[in-house]
Write a protein that holds these residues in place. Structure first.
Motif, PDB file in Angstrom:
ATOM      1  N   SER A 737       0.878  -1.146   0.175  1.00  0.00           N
ATOM      2  CA  SER A 737      -0.056   0.009   0.020  1.00  0.00           C
ATOM      3  C   SER A 737       0.933   1.172  -0.097  1.00  0.00           C
ATOM      4  CB  SER A 737      -0.931   0.185   1.091  1.00  0.00           C
ATOM      5  OG  SER A 737      -1.777   1.106   1.305  1.00  0.00           O
ATOM      6  N   LYS A 762      -2.754   3.695  -3.268  1.00  0.00           N
ATOM      7  CA  LYS A 762      -2.564   2.651  -4.460  1.00  0.00           C
ATOM      8  C   LYS A 762      -2.390   1.226  -3.865  1.00  0.00           C
ATOM      9  CE  LYS A 762      -2.380   0.486  -8.521  1.00  0.00           C
ATOM     10  NZ  LYS A 762      -2.246  -0.625  -8.107  1.00  0.00           N
ATOM     11  N   THR A 763      -3.009   0.545  -3.616  1.00  0.00           N
ATOM     12  CA  THR A 763      -2.879  -0.482  -3.115  1.00  0.00           C
ATOM     13  C   THR A 763      -2.694  -1.838  -4.019  1.00  0.00           C
ATOM     14  OG1 THR A 763      -5.292  -1.292  -2.711  1.00  0.00           O
ATOM     15  CG2 THR A 763      -4.175  -0.218  -0.835  1.00  0.00           C
ATOM     16  N   ARG A 764      -1.738  -2.885  -3.646  1.00  0.00           N
ATOM     17  CA  ARG A 764      -1.567  -4.026  -4.819  1.00  0.00           C
ATOM     18  C   ARG A 764      -1.400  -5.118  -4.004  1.00  0.00           C
ATOM     19  NH1 ARG A 764       2.415  -6.858  -7.588  1.00  0.00           N
ATOM     20  NH2 ARG A 764       2.083  -6.952  -9.978  1.00  0.00           N
ATOM     21  N   GLU A 876      -6.522  -4.811  -6.355  1.00  0.00           N
ATOM     22  CA  GLU A 876      -6.400  -3.684  -5.155  1.00  0.00           C
ATOM     23  C   GLU A 876      -7.152  -4.658  -3.985  1.00  0.00           C
ATOM     24  OE1 GLU A 876      -8.089  -0.186  -6.280  1.00  0.00           O
ATOM     25  OE2 GLU A 876      -7.026   0.090  -8.081  1.00  0.00           O
ATOM     26  N   ARG A 882      -8.778   4.817  -4.611  1.00  0.00           N
ATOM     27  CA  ARG A 882      -7.756   5.593  -4.976  1.00  0.00           C
ATOM     28  C   ARG A 882      -7.625   7.040  -4.458  1.00  0.00           C
ATOM     29  NH1 ARG A 882      -4.810   3.754  -9.675  1.00  0.00           N
ATOM     30  NH2 ARG A 882      -5.082   1.560  -9.876  1.00  0.00           N
ATOM     31  N   SER A 912     -14.214   1.968  -5.400  1.00  0.00           N
ATOM     32  CA  SER A 912     -13.318   0.927  -4.883  1.00  0.00           C
ATOM     33  C   SER A 912     -13.843  -0.414  -5.300  1.00  0.00           C
ATOM     34  CB  SER A 912     -13.187   1.081  -3.393  1.00  0.00           C
ATOM     35  OG  SER A 912     -14.297   1.284  -2.810  1.00  0.00           O
ATOM     36  N   ASN A 918     -11.727  -8.178  -7.749  1.00  0.00           N
ATOM     37  CA  ASN A 918     -11.751  -6.734  -8.543  1.00  0.00           C
ATOM     38  C   ASN A 918     -12.404  -7.127  -9.720  1.00  0.00           C
ATOM     39  OD1 ASN A 918      -8.626  -5.310  -7.996  1.00  0.00           O
ATOM     40  ND2 ASN A 918     -10.253  -5.900  -6.367  1.00  0.00           N
TER      41      ASN A 918
END
Length: 990
Positions: A737, A762-764, A876, A882, A912, A918
């Motif tokens: 994150s 921005k999360t991943r 995400e 975002r 989101s 997602n």
């Protein structure tokens, strides 16, 4: 107790969204000519009193007046004042407060919140601080980022700390009354009395009553109202300058018709009529429908009802024909939804209102919660340089809430059982549905399928902390401490359905030889006989809880945690400081698992068991305790520098930790009868390494302030759950994150101010991570089909299309088709016994007796038949928009003896997702919110009148969602905002 140091002009901040300031007070008189400056507020973010400008942490603080000005009346609304924060209620008894994309997405009783919630610096694992309204608050502090030293375990995302006003040496009192729409009546009162020069007491209380926000169209009445009240009693004693003590007790209580969750949506999934070149009989077509499709929650199609023909109890009821002559499927059920040779679908043709504030139910919801916190704080000056603190707290939290499980109505499905005959032509005695009404012991009489849930929780917590804090001359100071936490919880979740009870009474029930025509003798009333399903006839308000005619998830967890911690502060040069903190935590969780027992009975003497496949007759026998322990070393290192007046720069590294736990146990099916698809029984702790740089700036005139923070998180084993096999299956994913946050305040004149906060995020999810999406188990592979299991096996499975087609192509009876399909999701030894080649000492499901094929779902299907894993690499995290933004502005006009302040706030949250996959189905579209207020004050009379409007445009966005289980047909519970609210209040201080 907070102290505000005012410099130059006396004024009050009516909306703090800046970490360097907070507080709402009076504006300066028009004739004051001093410069405009920002108040300096003292906070305890580092468990010592400091100016918020000197704390190298991303922290926001809000006074009671500030909260009131922005109409932030509870913790759930803090998202409007803090960047990169989201909030939503959860499906059961908890909530999800997320900071920087990190929140509480793990839902089992053994999981912990990632945002630590504290009351006066004491952590509370279960609390009502996010649903009660603020009462006599000194301030609320929100610390963003891992707090792995001073606040410790589970604070991987941050801390929300609510600090109440404590007794003081001066007399003061307050009374506030408010009226508003939805029949709202609110009242608050406070009094502070100095009994002696050294002993003071304080009492505060509040009450709220309002009508429901939602409308039940079936009964034409409003629901989702609130009836709650809170009290706090406290006492403080300062016999000397070296010792002080305070004792407080806070009580919260609620009893109303509030809904835990909002509307339930579904994009209806069709039944399958043909596989390959083979037709599927109408009565089993629903076996290949998962009920709801993963369509967008924003399409009109989402306001359908599920394909109820796929419900396991429906195709079982469809084949009963109990008491009819001759037996005929659908005999007891309405011709409009079920008849001979067709599938029984209680939701055929059912649609819903597209208004998120409208539901349809015959069942009245009820919400009951009580919470008590007792806290004793002691402070002793050992000498001028050392101070000893002791914090002792005990809390008790109880929760009980019930509501319609679906919140939309089924068709009428029960036909009258009057006049039925047995197979010999004799009149049936005691039919199940006289005059077409079936009476369920918990839900009462109905012609429709009724489904209701009950969530209840009982929690106890003991906490003790000791700290030594220095105030040394020179360039070094420190804090040393130790604490211990003991927490016990029992969480129960029930689902009642009158078709479950019908099956227990009239299908699985006990039959007395010689009395076949006496239907009531099939009821299992005492649980003393093998091969019966025990029926609990107690009411839902006073439930015995030992029945197998409903679903019960029972979870007991005992958490014990102790820690030692310390933090040192070194001045290493002009205006430079280094902070080093370490914490050692030792956690132990002991879980007592109780497998669920829906429609399960005991084994018979041959070991094959009844049709239910269970191993107990009555009650919920516990499996052996599961004891888990973890040790963690966490902490932080911070460097801060003040190169010029009004500017602080800082950089930090911190490490956070949150304990793991056990996944709840699944159904207590005997493994000789059914073998489950494999699932993890435990989940791992989560850890985070966090890097942050920031600045806090205030210009020389004090009219403009800006805070900027940038951060990067590296998470290991972040905990996320979904419902699988009727349990909250917690999974672990690595993730990152990163983001930037801006908080600004500008006051160009004494009468006008603007403030804003903006968060970019921005999360991943990490590479190589995967999970089985219950909404899409085949992941588009056309060679596999989703198959619905039998009623006691909770989750769908996937099976080879050619295997399913071979079963239907073989000329066997419908009942054996049903058994064969059920075996594809785990199967039973009973099915294998039809094959002469079935090995008696193992569970291998062979269908060569009609197809010549062999298939073992546990070994031959991906992931034991659960489905194909979805690749979620790079996706995400849930509830991580975002960007978020809030902009506020206010202006004050001064009159003779009075002043008028107008304020407006605009909040916006970007798109989101509510799940890790997602997909289109997971999308939560961006939403916004506008709030206005007008405050008229008469300072000399200590009188204020305020009018406000919240959610000015009456928006009803979906702010979060929750996917229900496979056997609930994968419906989706959604959550929305409160509607437009307006009110007028009168406040008098004494």
């Amino acid at each position: 107790m907070a102290q505000i140091k005012r410099a130059h002009t006396k004024w009050v901040v009516t909306a703090s969204v800046l970490a360097l300031t907070s507080g709402y007070s009076q504006l300066a008189n028009a004739q004051d000519a001093g410069p405009t400056v920002v108040d300096e507020i003292i906070v305890t973010a580092q468990k010592r009193e400091q100016s918020i400008r000197d704390v190298p942490i991303a922290v926001s603080a809000f006074s009671a007046e500030n909260l009131d000005a922005m109409k932030i009346e509870g913790g759930s609304e803090l998202l409007r004042a803090v960047p990169n924060v989201t909030f939503s209620k959860s499906n059961f008894s908890m909530y999800n407060f997320a900071i920087r994309g990190i929140g509480t997405k793990a839902l089992s009783a053994a999981s912990d919140p990632a945002v630590a919630v504290s009351f006066n610096n004491t952590p509370l694992l279960r609390n009502r601080l996010f649903e009660s309204e603020y009462l006599d608050v000194s301030r609320v502090e929100v610390l963003r980022g891992p707090q792995g030293t001073l606040y410790g375990r589970n604070a991987t995302a941050g801390v929300v700390n609510m600090l109440p006003n404590l007794p003081g040496p001066d007399f003061e009192a307050l009374a506030k009354a408010e009226v508003g729409n939805y029949g709202t009546l609110r009242g608050q009162a406070m009094i502070n009395i100095p009994l002696t020069d050294t002993f003071w007491v304080r009492a505060a209380g509040s009450i709220t009553s309002r009508d429901g926000f939602d409308h039940n169209t079936f009964k034409d009445e409003d629901v989702n109202g609130r009836e709650l009240w809170s009290t706090r009693l406290s006492a403080a004693w300062e016999p000397t300058d070296r010792f002080r003590a305070n004792l407080l007790w806070e009580h919260f209580e609620e009893d109303d018709d509030r809904l835990r969750t909002g509307k339930q949506l579904c994009t209806r999934a069709p039944s399958m009529t043909r596989i390959g070149s083979t037709d599927i009989p109408a009565e089993t077509q629903g076996r290949f429908s998962q009920g709801c499709l993963p369509g967008s929650l924003y399409d009109d199609a989402a306001y359908s009802a599920p394909n109820g023909a796929g419900m396991a109890q429906m195709f079982m009821l469809n084949s009963i024909g109990l008491g009819s002559k001759p037996p005929a499927p659908g005999e007891f059920f309405g011709e409009s939804v079920g008849a001979v040779g067709s599938a029984l679908d209680p939701y055929a043709g059912v649609t819903q209102s597209k208004n998120l504030r409208e539901i349809a139910t015959a069942y009245d919801p009820r919400y009951v919660a009580t919470n008590d916190v007792v806290q004793l704080n002691l402070e002793l000056y050992i000498n001028e340089k050392l101070r000893l603190y002791s914090q002792t707290a005990y809390s008790k939290d109880e929760f009980w809430a019930t509501q319609d499980y679906a919140r939309y109505m089924s068709n009428e499905i029960f036909n009258s059982s009057d006049g039925l005959q047995d197979v010999f032509g004799n009149p049936m005695i005691g039919g199940p549905a006289p005059d077409g009404y079936y009476t369920d012991p918990q839900l009462g009489a109905s012609r429709r399928m009724e489904s209701v849930d009950l969530s209840r929780s009982d929690n106890r917590q003991w906490y003790q902390e000791f700290r030594i804090q220095s105030d040394l001359d020179g360039g070094f100071n420190f804090i040393l401490g130790a604490n211990y936490l003991d927490f016990k919880t029992q969480d129960d979740y029930f689902v009642f359905n009158n078709t479950f009870n019908y099956l227990a009474e009239y299908f699985y029930g006990r039959v007395i030889p010689g009395q076949l025509n006496k239907i009531e003798t099939r009821k299992c009333t005492d649980g003393s006989v093998d091969e019966c399903i025990y029926v609990d006839y107690s009411s839902i308000d006073n439930l015995a809880g030992d029945g197998h005619n409903y679903f019960r998830s029972k979870n007991e967890v005992h958490t014990q945690s102790w820690a030692v911690f310390g933090e040192g502060y070194w001045d290493i040069g002009d205006n430079k400081r280094l902070t080093i903190g370490l914490r050692y935590t030792d956690d132990t969780k002991t879980t007592t698992p109780y497998p669920s027992q829906l429609l399960l009975g005991s084994l018979d003497s041959l070991g094959f068991g009844p049709l239910s496949g269970g191993s107990s007759v009555r009650g919920y026998p516990a499996d052996p305790e599961v004891k888990q322990s973890w040790e963690a070393l966490t902490g932080r290192a911070v460097f801060d520098w003040k190169p010029v007046d009004g500017l602080m720069l800082y950089a930090s590294y911190s490490r956070g930790y949150k304990g793991g736990g056990t996944n709840p146990p699944r159904a207590g099916i005997n493994p000789l009868v059914v073998q489950y698809q494999p699932l993890a029984e435990t989940f791992e702790p989560e850890y985070v390494n966090a890097f942050e740089v920031g600045s806090k700036f205030l210009n020389s005139t004090g009219s403009f302030g800006l805070n900027v923070t940038a951060f990067y998180y590296d998470y290991t084993d972040y905990q996320v759950s979904q419902i699988v096999d009727r349990i909250s299956l917690n999974e672990n994913f690595d993730a990152t994150s990163a983001g930037v946050e801006f908080e600004a305040i500008w006051r160009p004149t004494p009468n006008f101010r603007m403030d804003a906060n903006v968060g970019f995020l921005k999360t991943r999810i990490g590479d190589g991570e995967g999970s089985i999406d219950v909404m899409n188990r085949t992941q588009g592979n056309e060679d596999w089909l989703v198959v619905r299991p039998w009623v006691q096996v909770p989750s769908n499975c996937i099976a080879p299309k050619h295997m399913v087609e071979a079963i239907y192509a073989h000329p066997i009876t419908n009942s054996l088709q049903s058994y064969a399909l059920s075996a594809l999701c785990g199967g039973s030894k009973r099915i294998g016994s039809f094959s002469p080649d079935f090995p008696a000492d193992s569970i291998v499901y062979q269908y060569d007796f009609w197809t010549g094929l062999e298939y073992n779902p546990l070994t031959d299907a991906p992931n034991g038949g659960r489905g194909f894993e979805a690749d979620i690499s790079g996706n995400e995290l849930p509830n991580a928009p975002r960007w978020t933004v809030n902009i506020g502005a206010q202006y004050t006009w001064h009159f003779s003896g009075s002043e008028l302040t107008l304020r407006g706030d605009y909040y916006r949250q970007a798109d989101s997702y509510f799940r890790v996959y997602n997909t289109e189905y997971d999308e939560i579209r961006g939403w916004d919110n506008v709030n206005l207020s007008a405050t008229w004050e008469l300072p000399e009379r200590n009188l204020a009148v305020q009018a406000y409007v919240k959610n000015l445009f009456d928006d009803a966005p979906i702010v979060d969602a929750f996917t229900n289980s496979d056997d609930s047909m994968l419906t989706t519970n959604v959550f929305t905002l409160d509607p437009r609210l307006w009110g007028v209040s009168l406040t008098k201080r004494f």
